[in-house]
Enzyme design. Structure first.
Site, PDB file in Angstrom:
ATOM      1  N   ALA A  69       0.838  -1.207   0.000  1.00  0.00           N
ATOM      2  CA  ALA A  69       0.000   0.000   0.000  1.00  0.00           C
ATOM      3  C   ALA A  69       0.865   1.246   0.000  1.00  0.00           C
ATOM      4  O   ALA A  69       2.026   1.220   0.430  1.00  0.00           O
ATOM      5  CB  ALA A  69      -0.918  -0.008   1.227  1.00  0.00           C
ATOM      6  N   ASP A  70       0.279   2.320  -0.459  1.00  0.00           N
ATOM      7  CA  ASP A  70       0.923   3.627  -0.413  1.00  0.00           C
ATOM      8  C   ASP A  70      -0.170   4.674  -0.255  1.00  0.00           C
ATOM      9  O   ASP A  70      -1.222   4.577  -0.893  1.00  0.00           O
ATOM     10  CB  ASP A  70       1.734   3.897  -1.684  1.00  0.00           C
ATOM     11  CG  ASP A  70       2.552   5.158  -1.553  1.00  0.00           C
ATOM     12  OD1 ASP A  70       3.570   5.132  -0.835  1.00  0.00           O
ATOM     13  OD2 ASP A  70       2.171   6.188  -2.150  1.00  0.00           O
TER      14      ASP A  70
END
Length: 186
Positions: A69-70
Site C-alpha cells: 500500500a501507499d
C-alpha cells in the site's frame, strides 16, 4: 493462504490486525517509490503500491498473498509527502488549514498467479489552524513519518477535522473495508 503485509507502518499493522487476519510483516529496503511527473496525483498511490509489489513478487511462495500500500495526501494538485523537517511540516499544515483535501491509498494484492490493485480516496476538511496549534502539534507529535504531516487519529485530527467523506481508516493509511471485500473476491 498466508498473508504478508509489506509495510513497517504501525498504523497499517494495527488496521490489518483489526480484520482478524494472521499475517507476517516483511519489509524490503530501498524500493524505488518514484513516479512519472505526468501521472495525475490521484493515480500516484496505486502506481507506487504496484511498484512495491513488483519488488516482492520473486520472493512469494505459492501459498502467500502479499499486501502492499501507499498513501498520498493531495491538496489541489500538489502531493504532500512526508515532511523533511519541522518547517516543512508547518508549511504542509498551513496549506491544509481551512481546506478540504484528498487522502488516497493505493493497494495491491498479489499472489504468484494473479494481482488486483485499487485505490480509495477520502475527502478530509480541516478548520483554519492557528500557528500556535500547528507548532504545538509538530512539537508534541513529530509527524515526520506521515504523508501530509499529520495523523488523523492524533490531536490535530481531534481538534481540526470538521468533515470527512469516505473511509476514516483510509486516512490512517489502509482502507480495510475495501481490502476485506477484495480479499473475499480473491
Amino acid at each position: 493462504m498466508k498473508y504478508i503485509l509489506a509495510s513497517n507502518s504501525p498504523r497499517r499493522k494495527e488496521l490489518l490486525a483489526g480484520l482478524g487476519l494472521d499475517f507476517e510483516v516483511k519489509v524490503m529496503q530501498g524500493i524505488d517509490e518514484s513516479f512519472p511527473a505526468s501521472l495525475p496525483a490521484a493515480e500516484v498511490s496505486e502506481y507506487i503500491s504496484e511498484k512495491k509489489a513488483a519488488a516482492y513478487l520473486s520472493t512469494l511462495k505459492e501459498d502467500e498473498l502479499l499486501i502492499t500500500a501507499d498513501t498520498v495526501v493531495i491538496c489541489g494538485e500538489e502531493i504532500l509527502g512526508k515532511p523533511k523537517d519541522a518547517a516543512d511540516a508547518h508549511r504542509m499544515l498551513r496549506e491544509l488549514s481551512g481546506k478540504t483535501h484528498q487522502v488516497t491509498t493505493g493497494v495491491c494484492l498479489s499472489t504468484c498467479e494473479k494481482q488486483r490493485h485499487f485505490s480509495v480516496t477520502t475527502d478530509v476538511t480541516f478548520k483554519e489552524f492557528s500557528d500556535e496549534e500547528i507548532d504545538f502539534y509538530i512539537e508534541n507529535y513529530r509527524p515526520f513519518d506521515k504523508a501530509g504531516a499529520y495523523g488523523i487519529q492524533e490531536w490535530i485530527g481531534y481538534i481540526g477535522c470538521t468533515g470527512l467523506k469516505g473511509s476514516y481508516y483510509n486516512v490512517m493509511g489502509l482502507p480495510v473495508q475495501r481490502i476485506y471485500e477484495e480479499l473475499k473476491k480473491f
